[in-house]
Design a protein around this motif. Structure first.
Motif, PDB file in Angstrom:
ATOM      1  N   GLU A   1     -25.431 -11.965   3.901  1.00 55.28           N
ATOM      2  CA  GLU A   1     -25.863 -10.970   2.929  1.00 55.28           C
ATOM      3  C   GLU A   1     -26.584  -9.800   3.609  1.00 55.28           C
ATOM      4  N   LYS A   2     -26.637  -8.683   2.881  1.00 50.97           N
ATOM      5  CA  LYS A   2     -27.392  -7.492   3.280  1.00 50.97           C
ATOM      6  C   LYS A   2     -26.950  -6.930   4.630  1.00 50.97           C
ATOM      7  N   ALA A   3     -25.661  -7.037   4.909  1.00 48.52           N
ATOM      8  CA  ALA A   3     -25.121  -6.428   6.130  1.00 48.52           C
ATOM      9  C   ALA A   3     -24.666  -5.005   5.821  1.00 48.52           C
ATOM     10  N   ARG A   4     -24.484  -4.223   6.869  1.00 50.83           N
ATOM     11  CA  ARG A   4     -23.902  -2.878   6.729  1.00 50.83           C
ATOM     12  C   ARG A   4     -22.447  -2.976   7.183  1.00 50.83           C
ATOM     13  N   VAL A   5     -21.547  -2.666   6.263  1.00 49.95           N
ATOM     14  CA  VAL A   5     -20.116  -2.814   6.539  1.00 49.95           C
ATOM     15  C   VAL A   5     -19.445  -1.460   6.374  1.00 49.95           C
ATOM     16  N   ARG A   6     -18.709  -1.036   7.425  1.00 48.82           N
ATOM     17  CA  ARG A   6     -17.994   0.247   7.383  1.00 48.82           C
ATOM     18  C   ARG A   6     -16.557   0.029   7.842  1.00 48.82           C
ATOM     19  N   PHE A   7     -15.644   0.680   7.149  1.00 55.24           N
ATOM     20  CA  PHE A   7     -14.236   0.655   7.520  1.00 55.24           C
ATOM     21  C   PHE A   7     -13.893   1.951   8.255  1.00 55.24           C
TER      22      PHE A   7
ATOM     23  N   VAL B   1       0.848  -1.201   0.000  1.00 56.98           N
ATOM     24  CA  VAL B   1       0.000   0.000   0.000  1.00 56.98           C
ATOM     25  C   VAL B   1       0.881   1.247   0.000  1.00 56.98           C
ATOM     26  N   LYS B   2       0.560   2.183  -0.879  1.00 54.96           N
ATOM     27  CA  LYS B   2       1.348   3.402  -0.992  1.00 54.96           C
ATOM     28  C   LYS B   2       0.469   4.639  -0.826  1.00 54.96           C
ATOM     29  N   ALA B   3       1.071   5.682  -0.253  1.00 59.36           N
ATOM     30  CA  ALA B   3       0.353   6.933  -0.057  1.00 59.36           C
ATOM     31  C   ALA B   3      -0.040   7.536  -1.408  1.00 59.36           C
ATOM     32  N   GLU B   4      -1.201   8.183  -1.419  1.00 60.86           N
ATOM     33  CA  GLU B   4      -1.735   8.853  -2.611  1.00 60.86           C
ATOM     34  C   GLU B   4      -2.144   7.879  -3.716  1.00 60.86           C
ATOM     35  N   LYS B   5      -2.186   6.588  -3.409  1.00 59.12           N
ATOM     36  CA  LYS B   5      -2.619   5.603  -4.392  1.00 59.12           C
ATOM     37  C   LYS B   5      -3.883   4.902  -3.880  1.00 59.12           C
ATOM     38  N   GLU B   6      -4.852   4.734  -4.766  1.00 54.57           N
ATOM     39  CA  GLU B   6      -6.105   4.103  -4.371  1.00 54.57           C
ATOM     40  C   GLU B   6      -5.882   2.621  -4.056  1.00 54.57           C
ATOM     41  N   VAL B   7      -6.468   2.168  -2.960  1.00 53.40           N
ATOM     42  CA  VAL B   7      -6.329   0.775  -2.548  1.00 53.40           C
ATOM     43  C   VAL B   7      -7.722   0.202  -2.296  1.00 53.40           C
ATOM     44  N   ALA B   8      -7.894  -1.070  -2.643  1.00 54.92           N
ATOM     45  CA  ALA B   8      -9.178  -1.737  -2.459  1.00 54.92           C
ATOM     46  C   ALA B   8      -9.202  -2.497  -1.138  1.00 54.92           C
ATOM     47  N   PHE B   9     -10.307  -2.389  -0.429  1.00 56.50           N
ATOM     48  CA  PHE B   9     -10.545  -3.160   0.789  1.00 56.50           C
ATOM     49  C   PHE B   9     -11.660  -4.161   0.490  1.00 56.50           C
TER      50      PHE B   9
ATOM     51  N   TRP C   1     -14.326   7.286   7.874  1.00 57.47           N
ATOM     52  CA  TRP C   1     -15.309   6.208   7.797  1.00 57.47           C
ATOM     53  C   TRP C   1     -15.665   5.978   6.341  1.00 57.47           C
ATOM     54  N   VAL C   2     -15.521   4.739   5.885  1.00 52.94           N
ATOM     55  CA  VAL C   2     -15.782   4.409   4.491  1.00 52.94           C
ATOM     56  C   VAL C   2     -16.776   3.252   4.430  1.00 52.94           C
ATOM     57  N   ASP C   3     -17.890   3.457   3.733  1.00 56.77           N
ATOM     58  CA  ASP C   3     -18.902   2.408   3.587  1.00 56.77           C
ATOM     59  C   ASP C   3     -18.526   1.445   2.465  1.00 56.77           C
TER      60      ASP C   3
ATOM     61  N   THR D   1     -14.711  -1.799  -0.935  1.00 54.99           N
ATOM     62  CA  THR D   1     -14.687  -0.350  -1.092  1.00 54.99           C
ATOM     63  C   THR D   1     -13.262   0.058  -1.428  1.00 54.99           C
ATOM     64  N   LYS D   2     -13.034   1.354  -1.633  1.00 56.55           N
ATOM     65  CA  LYS D   2     -11.708   1.856  -1.962  1.00 56.55           C
ATOM     66  C   LYS D   2     -11.373   3.047  -1.074  1.00 56.55           C
ATOM     67  N   HIS D   3     -10.068   3.264  -0.880  1.00 62.05           N
ATOM     68  CA  HIS D   3      -9.621   4.348  -0.009  1.00 62.05           C
ATOM     69  C   HIS D   3      -8.250   4.831  -0.474  1.00 62.05           C
ATOM     70  N   ILE D   4      -7.956   6.089  -0.196  1.00 59.79           N
ATOM     71  CA  ILE D   4      -6.644   6.656  -0.502  1.00 59.79           C
ATOM     72  C   ILE D   4      -6.024   7.184   0.791  1.00 59.79           C
ATOM     73  N   PHE D   5      -4.863   6.640   1.157  1.00 60.52           N
ATOM     74  CA  PHE D   5      -4.114   7.138   2.308  1.00 60.52           C
ATOM     75  C   PHE D   5      -3.279   8.334   1.839  1.00 60.52           C
ATOM     76  N   LYS D   6      -3.432   9.450   2.514  1.00 55.76           N
ATOM     77  CA  LYS D   6      -2.750  10.668   2.061  1.00 55.76           C
ATOM     78  C   LYS D   6      -1.290  10.729   2.476  1.00 55.76           C
ATOM     79  N   GLU D   7      -0.951  10.045   3.581  1.00 60.50           N
ATOM     80  CA  GLU D   7       0.431  10.084   4.076  1.00 60.50           C
ATOM     81  C   GLU D   7       0.900   8.679   4.443  1.00 60.50           C
TER      82      GLU D   7
END
Length: 250
Positions: free
Chosen positions: A184-190, A164-172, A203-205, A216-222
Motif C-alpha cells: 500500500e501507499k506506493a508511488r506507481v507511474r507508467f 487496444v485500439k488507437a484513440e480509445k481510452e484503455v485502463a492500466f 508518464w502517467v501516474d 490509471t487510464k491512457h489513450i494511444f494516439k497512433e
C-alpha cells in the motif's frame, strides 16, 4: 410570539437528542483479507505432470466465486518469459491446473487470485530434476533487473489490456505485493513510448483504488508496438520496475 418560538426550539432540541441517543452510528468494518494456500510439490521430475492447487478463503468462508485465478510459471532469471495458466474453479474454494517442466532447473509458481475486490499472489519454488542444469543462466538473470527480476518478497502483476485500439481510452491496472501482503501507499507511474513514432516518453501516474491495486487510464494516439514500463517507489526506499509491450491497432 417569542414564547412560542422558544417552545418550538426546545421541542426540536429534545427530538434531536432523542434521535442521537436512540440510533448508534454503526462502525464501518473493513473486509477480511483473502487467504490463499498454494499447493505445489517442492521437487518434480522433468516432464512429470504436476497439479497446482490454490485454496482460497476469506475468514472462515471458502471463496468459490473468485473473478480470476491464474498460475504464473517462470524459470529463475527469466521472469520476462513467464507463462500463465488459467485455473479450473472446483466451486468449493479450490482452484486447480496442471503443468509440466521440460528441463532441469529452479522454477517459481505464483498464483494470482482476484476475488471480491481484493488481489493476492503467493508463490513457491519448484526444483525440477537436478535443478542445476541452468544454474549459469540463473546467475546471469539476477543481473538483468530491468526485465522483471525483483527484490525478495516483492511481487508485481500487470493486468495487460487486450484489443487496444488507437484513440480509445484503455485502463492500466497493476497489483503489488510485498512479503505476500498488498503493498500500500506506493508511488506507481507508467512510462509509455514508441521510438518509431516519437522520442517523447509519456508518464502517467496511477491511483491506489484498493490495497495493493493501482490503476490509471491512457489513450494511444497512433497504432504501433509500445513499450510500457511500470515504476514503483515508496518512502521505505523501494524502487522496482518492469517492462511490457502493448500492440495498439487501428
Amino acid at each position: 410570539m417569542k414564547k412560542s418560538i422558544w417552545i418550538f426550539m426546545l421541542a426540536f432540541g429534545l427530538v434531536v437528542l432523542s434521535a442521537c441517543n436512540g440510533n448508534k452510528v454503526e462502525e464501518l468494518e473493513l473486509p477480511e483479507m483473502l487467504d490463499v494456500q498454494l499447493e505445489v510439490p517442492e521437487t518434480v521430475d522433468v516432464n512429470e505432470k504436476i497439479a497446482m492447487k490454490a485454496i482460497v478463503t476469506q475468514g472462515e468462508e471458502k471463496v468459490a466465486d473468485a473473478n480470476e485465478v491464474e498460475f504464473e510459471i517462470w524459470e529463475d532469471g527469466k521472469k520476462e518469459e513467464s507463462s500463465m495458466i488459467e485455473a479450473k474453479n472446483n466451486d468449493d474454494g479450490t482452484y486447480e491446473a496442471e503443468t509440466t517442466f521440460e528441463h532441469d532447473g529452479v522454477f517459481t509458481v505464483q498464483v494470482h487470485v482476484t476475488a471480491r475486490g481484493l488481489h493476492t499472489m503467493p508463490k513457491k519454488e519448484v526444483t525440477v530434476g537436478t535443478g542445476a542444469a541452468h544454474e549459469e543462466d540463473h546467475e546471469e538473470g539476477h543481473d538483468d533487473h530491468d526485465h522483471g527480476q525483483h527484490a525478495d518478497g516483492f511481487g508485481m502483476h500487470f493486468m495487460e489490456p487486450e484489443n487496444v485500439k488507437a484513440e480509445k481510452e484503455v485502463a492500466f491496472t497493476v497489483h503489488l505485493q510485498n512479503e505476500e501482503t498488498p503493498l500500500e501507499k506506493a508511488r506507481v507511474r507508467f512510462e509509455i513510448w514508441n521510438d518509431d513514432i516519437s522520442e517523447k516518453h509519456d508518464w502517467v501516474d496511477a491511483e491506489e483504488v484498493s490495497p495493493g491495486e493501482y490503476t490509471t487510464k491512457h489513450i494511444f494516439k497512433e497504432p504501433g508496438t509500445y513499450s510500457v514500463q511500470i515504476h514503483v517507489t515508496n518512502d521505505d526506499g523501494l524502487h522496482e520496475h518492469e517492462e511490457h509491450e502493448i500492440e495498439v491497432k487501428n
